[in-house]
Write a protein that holds these residues in place. Structure first.
Motif, short mmCIF file in Angstrom:
data_model
loop_
_atom_site.label_atom_id
_atom_site.label_comp_id
_atom_site.label_asym_id
_atom_site.label_seq_id
_atom_site.Cartn_x
_atom_site.Cartn_y
_atom_site.Cartn_z
N GLY A 31 43.03 40.72 49.24
CA GLY A 31 42.02 41.40 48.41
C GLY A 31 40.88 42.02 49.19
O GLY A 31 39.74 42.06 48.70
N THR A 33 38.25 44.48 50.27
CA THR A 33 37.67 45.49 49.39
C THR A 33 36.69 46.37 50.15
O THR A 33 36.00 45.93 51.06
CB THR A 33 37.00 44.83 48.17
N GLY A 42 31.29 46.69 50.74
CA GLY A 42 32.61 46.10 50.99
C GLY A 42 32.57 44.90 51.91
O GLY A 42 31.50 44.42 52.31
N ASP A 43 33.76 44.45 52.25
CA ASP A 43 33.89 43.24 53.04
C ASP A 43 33.28 43.40 54.44
O ASP A 43 33.32 44.47 55.03
CB ASP A 43 35.36 42.85 53.18
N ASN A 67 40.73 48.33 56.52
CA ASN A 67 39.93 48.41 55.30
C ASN A 67 38.63 49.19 55.55
O ASN A 67 37.82 49.36 54.64
CB ASN A 67 39.61 46.98 54.83
#
Ligand code: MCA
Ligand code: AMP
Length: 356
Positions: A31, A33, A42-43, A67
């Motif tokens: 997951g 993000t 985001g992460d 990501n």
């Protein structure tokens, strides 16, 4: 390169396709993000692992980069520094020793970890005590996963409901979860025959993440794959009725200490070369910090007298620090079976309480 049973490293041919397929799978499965997190951007990954291993190099870095995520980078693991970074981060990955050391910090609380989204552990077995204590202290459930240098990641506990496995969401301690999407995993007996649910056997895998073989070692490569194309992991485990995989041991003679692999044959080779040594055996025993550490048991040649501290000192001048046995014993004889083979299981049993 991955460590070799005899001390010679083996080149593992991982293709860009292997790396990409695994990174894409993990991005989705865990997951990752691009929005959300502490600043809405985001992460953010806390990276405190060495980058000369698959865990720090591929699983962590590829996860973040694919990501488009920021990493908070540490050249060395320091529990206090990691703790201080948590409010600015969302994801942390570590070998079990890092979790043990973080738990020793009084500052590790629910509040300290409240911005974090996910804690992932792997490379060595995570003790159920560590898993449970982490839950109590932080309110987070560590997600344990399993992989190898030759295959990158193979299995993972669920991050969210896994539709392939009856929508199960539970991250179960002492298991490594489900085979990742696209990964085939089977448990077989010594004749490569698949075993029924719940039975313990050899774990074999296949999938787009599995390497193409050992570099310039066609014979070794052939040995490690079955005729029908499954890679023999050397790990021993089982799959339960809910599809969760657990690793219960290893068929390969390997010690995993603080996430680093130690092949006993390599260390035994160095000890056996020392003057006055007849034979030696290195076994792994439980250790509160490193999970497992090596203990050397040595027998002297007739008439020779050996000093265990001198053996350790000599090894220190020859080998990387994590490979040095944490304790050495000189004994009159080693336990053997009727074939004359050293019974390492008996030595492990004898020394299991050394660091308890
Ligand atoms: C250091 N020492 C060790 C270890 N590390 N001894 C046994 N096992 C170890 N892992 C030695 C030191 O040399 C020192 O010896 C003494 O133990 C105390 O060291 P300390 O200062 O506590 O160590 P450190 O520098 O803080 O390192 C501990 C560490 C490190 C941070 C846990 O070992 C580490 O980064 N481990 C992670 C390894 C990793 O990334 N593995 C992933 C493999 P002396 O006192 O004699 O000097 S990839 C993999 O397995 C697969 C693909 C997967 O599934 O991820
Ligand atoms: P390496 O050869 O350094 O890639 O280490 C791979 C080995 O680490 C595997 O074959 C397993 O024995 C072990 N391993 C990795 N993750 C786990 C885990 N979560 N639990 C138990 N063993 C693990």
């Amino acid at each position: 390169y991955t460590s070799g049973t005899t001390g010679r490293s083996k080149g593992a041919m991982l293709t860009h396709g292997n790396l990409l397929s695994n990174a894409v799978t993990l991005k989705d499965y865990w997951g990752w993000t691009a929005t959300g997190g502490p600043d809405g951007r985001g992460d953010v990954l806390i990276h405190a692992l060495p980058i000369f291993h698959v865990h720090g190099l591929f699983v962590a870095i590829h996860g973040a980069l694919i990501n488009g995520s920021k990493m908070i980078w540490f050249a060395k693991f320091d529990p206090k520094a990691v703790l201080a970074a948590m409010p600015r981060a969302t994801v942390f990955m570590g070998v079990p020793t890092l979790y043990v050391r973080l738990l020793a910090e009084p500052g590790l609380t629910k509040d300290a970890a409240k911005n974090m989204r996910l804690f992932i552990a792997g490379s060595a077995p995570l003790l159920i005590e560590t898993f449970t204590e982490w839950q109590q202290r932080t309110g987070h459930t560590i997600l344990e996963r399993y992989g190898m240098s030759e295959t990158i990641m193979l299995t993972s506990n669920p991050y969210a409901a896994d539709k392939r496995h009856a929508g199960q969401t539970e991250r179960r301690g002492a298991t490594v979860g489900f085979p990742l999407p696209g990964v085939g995993l089977r448990v077989v007996d010594d004749a490569n025959k698949p075993l029924p649910v719940g039975e313990i056997g050899n774990i074999q895998v296949q999938g787009p993440n599995v390497f193409k073989g050992y570099w310039r070692m066609p014979e070794k490569t052939k040995e490690e794959f079955t005729a029908d194309g499954w890679f023999k992991t050397g790990d021993v485990g089982k799959v339960d009725a809910r599809d969760y995989v657990s690793i219960v041991g290893r068929s390969k003679d390997l010690i995993i200490s603080g996430g680093y692999n130690v092949y006993p044959a390599e260390i035994e080779g160095y000890i056996n070369d020392m003057p006055g040594v007849a034979e030696s055996a290195l076994v792994g025993v439980p250790h509160p910090d490193f999970g497992e550490v090596g203990v050397a048991v040595v027998i002297a040649k007739p008439g020779a007298s050996l000093n265990p501290d001198a053996i350790v000192a000599q090894l220190k001048s020859q080998l990387a620090n994590f490979k040095i046995p944490k304790k050495c014993f000189v004994v009159p004889e080693l336990p053997r079976n009727t074939m004359g083979k050293v019974q390492k299981n008996l030595l492990r049993e004898q020394y299991k309480g050394l660091f308890a």
